[in-house]
Structure formats: structure tokens, C-alpha cells
Design a protein around this motif. Structure first.
Motif, PDB file in Angstrom:
ATOM      1  N   PRO A   1       0.789  -1.237   0.000  1.00  0.00           N
ATOM      2  CA  PRO A   1       0.000   0.000   0.000  1.00  0.00           C
ATOM      3  C   PRO A   1       0.821   1.287   0.000  1.00  0.00           C
ATOM      4  CG  PRO A   1      -0.156  -1.095   2.126  1.00  0.00           C
ATOM      5  CD  PRO A   1       0.584  -2.015   1.214  1.00  0.00           C
ATOM      6  N   VAL A   2       2.076   1.243   0.410  1.00  0.00           N
ATOM      7  CA  VAL A   2       2.880   2.462   0.454  1.00  0.00           C
ATOM      8  C   VAL A   2       3.895   2.501  -0.684  1.00  0.00           C
ATOM      9  CG1 VAL A   2       4.496   3.817   1.833  1.00  0.00           C
ATOM     10  CG2 VAL A   2       2.576   2.685   2.936  1.00  0.00           C
ATOM     11  N   GLN A   3       4.628   1.426  -0.887  1.00  0.00           N
ATOM     12  CA  GLN A   3       5.681   1.430  -1.903  1.00  0.00           C
ATOM     13  C   GLN A   3       5.133   1.613  -3.307  1.00  0.00           C
ATOM     14  OE1 GLN A   3       8.003  -2.123  -1.440  1.00  0.00           O
ATOM     15  NE2 GLN A   3       9.417  -1.118  -0.029  1.00  0.00           N
ATOM     16  N   SER A   4       3.941   1.119  -3.550  1.00  0.00           N
ATOM     17  CA  SER A   4       3.373   1.239  -4.892  1.00  0.00           C
ATOM     18  C   SER A   4       3.049   2.681  -5.247  1.00  0.00           C
ATOM     19  CB  SER A   4       2.116   0.388  -4.991  1.00  0.00           C
ATOM     20  OG  SER A   4       1.146   0.838  -4.068  1.00  0.00           O
ATOM     21  N   LEU A   5       2.829   3.526  -4.247  1.00  0.00           N
ATOM     22  CA  LEU A   5       2.502   4.927  -4.519  1.00  0.00           C
ATOM     23  C   LEU A   5       3.695   5.705  -5.058  1.00  0.00           C
ATOM     24  CD1 LEU A   5       0.272   5.652  -1.433  1.00  0.00           C
ATOM     25  CD2 LEU A   5      -0.443   5.101  -3.737  1.00  0.00           C
ATOM     26  N   TYR A   6       4.899   5.199  -4.847  1.00  0.00           N
ATOM     27  CA  TYR A   6       6.086   5.866  -5.373  1.00  0.00           C
ATOM     28  C   TYR A   6       6.177   5.785  -6.894  1.00  0.00           C
ATOM     29  CZ  TYR A   6       7.811   6.488  -0.651  1.00  0.00           C
ATOM     30  OH  TYR A   6       7.946   6.864   0.651  1.00  0.00           O
ATOM     31  N   LEU A   7       5.399   4.912  -7.502  1.00  0.00           N
ATOM     32  CA  LEU A   7       5.390   4.835  -8.969  1.00  0.00           C
ATOM     33  C   LEU A   7       4.899   6.138  -9.590  1.00  0.00           C
ATOM     34  CD1 LEU A   7       3.989   1.238  -9.507  1.00  0.00           C
ATOM     35  CD2 LEU A   7       6.340   2.027  -9.814  1.00  0.00           C
ATOM     36  N   GLY A   8       4.060   6.873  -8.897  1.00  0.00           N
ATOM     37  CA  GLY A   8       3.563   8.151  -9.401  1.00  0.00           C
ATOM     38  C   GLY A   8       4.619   9.245  -9.428  1.00  0.00           C
ATOM     39  N   CYS A   9       5.743   9.012  -8.768  1.00  0.00           N
ATOM     40  CA  CYS A   9       6.826  10.013  -8.774  1.00  0.00           C
ATOM     41  C   CYS A   9       7.524  10.080 -10.118  1.00  0.00           C
ATOM     42  CB  CYS A   9       7.840   9.687  -7.688  1.00  0.00           C
ATOM     43  SG  CYS A   9       7.193   9.803  -6.028  1.00  0.00           S
ATOM     44  N   TYR A  10       7.544   8.991 -10.857  1.00  0.00           N
ATOM     45  CA  TYR A  10       8.266   8.979 -12.126  1.00  0.00           C
ATOM     46  C   TYR A  10       7.621   9.877 -13.172  1.00  0.00           C
ATOM     47  CZ  TYR A  10      11.161   5.360 -10.208  1.00  0.00           C
ATOM     48  OH  TYR A  10      12.037   4.678  -9.425  1.00  0.00           O
ATOM     49  N   PRO A  11       6.317   9.790 -13.406  1.00  0.00           N
ATOM     50  CA  PRO A  11       5.738  10.704 -14.398  1.00  0.00           C
ATOM     51  C   PRO A  11       5.846  12.176 -13.986  1.00  0.00           C
ATOM     52  CG  PRO A  11       4.200   8.934 -13.908  1.00  0.00           C
ATOM     53  CD  PRO A  11       5.342   8.800 -12.966  1.00  0.00           C
ATOM     54  N   MET A  12       5.753  12.446 -12.693  1.00  0.00           N
ATOM     55  CA  MET A  12       5.849  13.831 -12.229  1.00  0.00           C
ATOM     56  C   MET A  12       7.259  14.376 -12.419  1.00  0.00           C
ATOM     57  SD  MET A  12       4.008  16.118 -11.162  1.00  0.00           S
ATOM     58  CE  MET A  12       4.472  17.797 -10.904  1.00  0.00           C
ATOM     59  N   GLY A  13       8.268  13.578 -12.098  1.00  0.00           N
ATOM     60  CA  GLY A  13       9.654  14.010 -12.301  1.00  0.00           C
ATOM     61  C   GLY A  13       9.994  14.184 -13.768  1.00  0.00           C
ATOM     62  N   PHE A  14       9.473  13.297 -14.605  1.00  0.00           N
ATOM     63  CA  PHE A  14       9.732  13.401 -16.034  1.00  0.00           C
ATOM     64  C   PHE A  14       9.032  14.617 -16.629  1.00  0.00           C
ATOM     65  CE2 PHE A  14       9.408  11.601 -20.462  1.00  0.00           C
ATOM     66  CZ  PHE A  14      10.763  11.726 -20.722  1.00  0.00           C
ATOM     67  N   ALA A  15       7.833  14.930 -16.141  1.00  0.00           N
ATOM     68  CA  ALA A  15       7.126  16.126 -16.613  1.00  0.00           C
ATOM     69  C   ALA A  15       7.898  17.392 -16.253  1.00  0.00           C
ATOM     70  CB  ALA A  15       5.719  16.177 -16.025  1.00  0.00           C
ATOM     71  N   THR A  16       8.517  17.407 -15.084  1.00  0.00           N
ATOM     72  CA  THR A  16       9.337  18.551 -14.681  1.00  0.00           C
ATOM     73  C   THR A  16      10.513  18.741 -15.639  1.00  0.00           C
ATOM     74  OG1 THR A  16       8.737  18.140 -12.386  1.00  0.00           O
ATOM     75  CG2 THR A  16      10.649  19.531 -12.777  1.00  0.00           C
ATOM     76  N   ILE A  17      11.130  17.652 -16.038  1.00  0.00           N
ATOM     77  CA  ILE A  17      12.256  17.724 -16.975  1.00  0.00           C
ATOM     78  C   ILE A  17      11.793  18.234 -18.336  1.00  0.00           C
ATOM     79  CG2 ILE A  17      13.916  16.319 -18.248  1.00  0.00           C
ATOM     80  CD1 ILE A  17      14.163  14.592 -15.713  1.00  0.00           C
ATOM     81  N   ILE A  18      10.661  17.750 -18.813  1.00  0.00           N
ATOM     82  CA  ILE A  18      10.147  18.171 -20.121  1.00  0.00           C
ATOM     83  C   ILE A  18       9.803  19.660 -20.112  1.00  0.00           C
ATOM     84  CG2 ILE A  18       8.251  17.890 -21.759  1.00  0.00           C
ATOM     85  CD1 ILE A  18       8.189  14.933 -20.895  1.00  0.00           C
ATOM     86  N   ILE A  19       9.113  20.109 -19.082  1.00  0.00           N
ATOM     87  CA  ILE A  19       8.715  21.516 -19.009  1.00  0.00           C
ATOM     88  C   ILE A  19       9.945  22.425 -18.925  1.00  0.00           C
ATOM     89  CG2 ILE A  19       7.561  23.212 -17.541  1.00  0.00           C
ATOM     90  CD1 ILE A  19       5.543  20.938 -16.861  1.00  0.00           C
ATOM     91  N   ALA A  20      10.936  22.014 -18.146  1.00  0.00           N
ATOM     92  CA  ALA A  20      12.156  22.816 -18.048  1.00  0.00           C
ATOM     93  C   ALA A  20      12.925  22.811 -19.366  1.00  0.00           C
ATOM     94  CB  ALA A  20      13.037  22.293 -16.923  1.00  0.00           C
ATOM     95  N   ALA A  21      12.916  21.692 -20.080  1.00  0.00           N
ATOM     96  CA  ALA A  21      13.609  21.634 -21.367  1.00  0.00           C
ATOM     97  C   ALA A  21      12.961  22.568 -22.381  1.00  0.00           C
ATOM     98  CB  ALA A  21      13.619  20.200 -21.897  1.00  0.00           C
TER      99      ALA A  21
END
Length: 102
Positions: free
Chosen positions: A41-61
């Protein structure tokens, strides 16, 4: 100021790639833990961090690399746009898929 922002963008990319590789290694070494981690129930929620981090990189690029430095032209912009749509798809799969797995 844009040079400092570009430095932090590159640092963000390096950390994103490094932490993604460090997250993939346990799944490749021991494939049996995939199901356990996805149903946790907790570790699986960290999967949502990847799309958010990648979106930050795209927007900054787009803001720094394309707008300010003028690098890449329209091909670079379309590549970023394609990556953004891929990120949207991964976000939707992560959101609704993980909801049904849990």
C-alpha cells in the motif's frame, strides 16, 4: 540566471536517470518482488513520482533549452511534445492501474 537553471536541469536529468536505474535493478535481480511491491500500500505509490519528475524535466527543457537557448528547432520541440504525451499515458496507467491493483 538561465545558466544556473540549465545547470539544475542537467542535474535533475542525471538524478532522474540514476534513480530510475537504481529502482530497476532490484526488479531485474529478483523478479519475484515485482508483485509484492506493486501490492504494497505504500511502496506502490512511489510509482507516481516517475511521471511527475519526467514532466518537470520536459517543461524545463521547453522553457530553458528550446525557448531561451534556441536549441533543436521544431524537431526538438516535437520530440518533447511526444515525450509529454508518453508521460501523460504513463501517468494515466499509473493512476488507474495502481488503483485496481491495490
Amino acid at each position: 540566471m538561465q545558466g544556473i537553471a540549465f545547470f539544475f536541469l542537467m542535474l535533475n536529468v542525471v538524478f532522474f536517470v540514476l534513480l530510475t536505474l537504481c529502482s530497476i535493478v532490484p526488479y531485474t535481480i529478483n523478479p519475484r518482488i515485482r508483485s509484492t511491491k506493486l501490492h504494497h500500500p505504500v511502496q506502490s505509490l512511489y510509482l507516481g513520482c516517475y511521471p511527475m519528475g519526467f514532466a518537470t524535466i520536459i517543461i524545463a527543457a521547453v522553457g530553458i533549452v528550446y525557448d531561451y537557448f534556441g536549441y533543436g528547432g521544431s524537431a526538438f520541440l516535437y520530440a518533447l511534445w511526444g515525450l509529454w504525451w508518453m508521460d501523460v499515458a504513463v501517468s494515466i496507467v499509473t493512476c488507474f492501474g495502481q488503483l485496481h491493483v491495490m
